[in-house]
Design an enzyme around this catalytic site. Structure first.
Site, short mmCIF file in Angstrom:
data_model
loop_
_atom_site.label_atom_id
_atom_site.label_comp_id
_atom_site.label_asym_id
_atom_site.label_seq_id
_atom_site.Cartn_x
_atom_site.Cartn_y
_atom_site.Cartn_z
N TYR A 175 0.81 -1.22 0.00
CA TYR A 175 0.00 0.00 0.00
C TYR A 175 0.84 1.27 0.00
O TYR A 175 0.30 2.37 0.09
CB TYR A 175 -0.96 -0.02 1.20
CG TYR A 175 -2.06 -1.04 1.05
CD1 TYR A 175 -1.78 -2.39 1.10
CD2 TYR A 175 -3.38 -0.68 0.84
CE1 TYR A 175 -2.76 -3.35 0.97
CE2 TYR A 175 -4.38 -1.63 0.71
CZ TYR A 175 -4.06 -2.96 0.77
OH TYR A 175 -5.04 -3.91 0.63
N LYS A 213 4.21 -14.84 5.05
CA LYS A 213 4.51 -15.80 3.97
C LYS A 213 6.02 -15.86 3.84
O LYS A 213 6.59 -15.72 2.75
CB LYS A 213 3.83 -15.31 2.68
CG LYS A 213 3.96 -16.22 1.48
CD LYS A 213 2.97 -17.35 1.46
CE LYS A 213 3.24 -18.30 0.32
NZ LYS A 213 2.40 -19.50 0.36
N ASP A 272 -1.66 -18.41 3.56
CA ASP A 272 -2.63 -19.25 2.82
C ASP A 272 -3.21 -20.32 3.75
O ASP A 272 -4.42 -20.57 3.75
CB ASP A 272 -2.01 -19.85 1.56
CG ASP A 272 -0.59 -20.36 1.75
OD1 ASP A 272 0.10 -19.89 2.68
OD2 ASP A 272 -0.15 -21.23 0.98
N ASP A 281 -5.93 -6.99 5.25
CA ASP A 281 -7.10 -6.49 4.51
C ASP A 281 -7.93 -7.68 4.02
O ASP A 281 -9.15 -7.76 4.25
CB ASP A 281 -6.58 -5.66 3.31
CG ASP A 281 -7.67 -4.83 2.66
OD1 ASP A 281 -8.82 -4.87 3.13
OD2 ASP A 281 -7.36 -4.13 1.67
N ASP A 289 -11.77 -9.28 5.62
CA ASP A 289 -12.98 -9.44 4.79
C ASP A 289 -13.42 -10.90 4.80
O ASP A 289 -14.62 -11.21 4.89
CB ASP A 289 -12.73 -9.00 3.34
CG ASP A 289 -12.87 -7.50 3.15
OD1 ASP A 289 -12.57 -6.76 4.10
OD2 ASP A 289 -13.29 -7.06 2.06
N1 GGG Z 1 -14.51 1.27 4.43
C1 GGG Z 1 -13.61 0.43 3.77
C2 GGG Z 1 -13.51 0.72 2.31
O1 GGG Z 1 -13.82 1.78 1.84
N2 GGG Z 1 -13.11 -0.30 1.60
C3 GGG Z 1 -12.87 -0.19 0.21
C4 GGG Z 1 -11.44 0.09 0.03
O2 GGG Z 1 -10.59 -0.46 0.69
N3 GGG Z 1 -11.15 0.96 -0.83
C5 GGG Z 1 -9.85 1.41 -1.07
C6 GGG Z 1 -10.01 2.52 -2.01
O3 GGG Z 1 -11.05 2.57 -2.66
O4 GGG Z 1 -9.11 3.32 -2.15
#
Ligand code: GGG
Length: 355
Positions: free
Chosen positions: A138, A188, A227, A251, A255
């Site tokens: 990220y 991992k 995994d 992340d 989910d």
């Molecule tokens: N509230 C969590 C959310 O908005 N999830 C969608 C996500 O992670 N989006 C990243 C983005 O759109 O930049």
């Protein structure tokens, strides 16, 4: 680890609904906070802008003013959801990723817990995914080059000892306050021995740090390849207590874990730093149901409760969580993701009646 609560006369909360159903669930969370009355100081809300929709209208996804008001005029915040496109858009960058970095909200804490016994008798889930929130893939350092054999895309994955150590400490602190006191490090490092290897070793070494001085002696440490962790999460989720993971794995895992408790529409989170906290439902902007009044508001309401808990308003947070859990258990007023037919507003009203 909660922030110390100063004796506030006013609690200033930034509201950033952003995109899609964020614009429906954040007002719902605000109503729940307002219903808490004298359990909280006087509430002062600041409506703030961000999002892809804002970008398409103004060319800016995260206005400087939003960041400045959060930094200088708010004690905490609630963020809705953002719908960043899956293709590259010139000049656009995800505002939620940027906000987490701007405010140094280095931990994304995502509790996933069953409320009612499983009808098929499966064991209850009660875990927290602690996701590192500032690094990994990220950092968004991607390049695309043309080679003789076609295009080549590369991404930098950043893992530092500094960030791994502080997320590790957060995970151990959270585990210490829970009955099972167990941290599982997700990695991992059998393949990514340098990056995930550093994450794994650094988190593992947290209990030996001189500054923690035996504080985490009662916390057990396990580890799991990501995994295999997903497999075991679906087969035997009850084995997990606190799962700590680099950004991307955290992340995905959170989910996935949401599927075990009925719906992504139930799972809250906070983005936490050492001096600020921002609640955020784990779900996204759900463009398919946007504007229909059927989004599940419970993840956002629970995120508000988690934000309060982090600010040490434990009683107020308990009241909200109890009200939400009662609504889920009773099962009369549920949105479609949970098999009901109720609207967002009807669910909010049901929560408010119990507050
Ligand atoms: N509230 C969590 C959310 O908005 N999830 C969608 C996500 O992670 N989006 C990243 C983005 O759109 O930049």
């Amino acid at each position: 680890r909660s922030l110390a609560t100063p004796a506030r006369k006013t609690l200033r909360i930034g509201l950033i609904p952003a995109d899609g159903i964020g614009r429906e669930v954040i007002p719902a969370a605000r109503r729940a906070l307002e219903a808490l009355g004298s359990d909280l100081p006087k509430l002062e809300f600041h409506n703030l802008l961000a999002g892809f929709d804002l970008f398409t209208r103004t060319g800016t996804a995260l206005p400087r003013e939003t960041v400045e008001v959060l930094k200088n005029g708010c004690d905490a915040a609630l963020f809705g959801a953002v719908s960043s496109p899956s293709r590259k858009v010139a000049g656009y960058s995800s505002p939620i990723v940027a906000l987490r970095k701007e405010l140094d909200l280095y931990a994304n804490i995502r509790p996933v817990a069953s409320v009612a016994p499983d009808p098929k008798g499966k064991p209850a889930v009660d875990l927290i995914v602690v996701r590192e929130n500032t690094e990994c893939l990220y950092v968004k350092q991607e390049t695309l080059t043309q080679t003789e054999s076609g295009k080549e895309a590369r991404a930098t994955r950043l893992i530092t000892e500094y960030a791994s150590r502080r997320i590790g400490k957060m995970a151990f602190e959270l585990a210490l306050a829970r009955p099972r006191k167990q941290v599982t490090i997700i990695h991992k490092s059998n393949v990514l021995s340098v990056t995930d290897g550093l994450f794994r070793e650094t988190v593992r070494a947290v209990p030996q740090l001189p500054e923690v001085a035996g504080r985490f002696d009662s916390v057990g440490i396990a580890e799991q390849i990501v995994d295999s962790a997903v497999y075991r999460l679906f087969r035997e989720p009850e084995i997990y207590d606190v799962m700590v993971a680099p950004n991307l794995y955290g992340d995905i895992l959170s989910d996935a874990a949401a599927a075990l408790v009925g719906s992504l529409g139930l799972v809250p989170s906070v983005n936490a730093g050492d001096s600020f906290v921002m609640g955020e439902p784990v779900h996204g902007s759900a463009p398919d149901i946007e504007g229909k009044g059927i989004a599940n508001p419970l993840a956002a309401i629970r995120s508000a409760a988690l934000m309060l808990r982090h600010l040490r308003y434990e009683d107020a947070a308990d009241r909200v969580d109890t009200a939400v859990n009662d609504v889920i258990r009773e099962g009369h007023t549920l949105t479609r993701d949970l098999g009901g037919k109720s609207s967002t507003d009807e669910v909010v009203e049901a929560v408010l009646r119990r507050l």
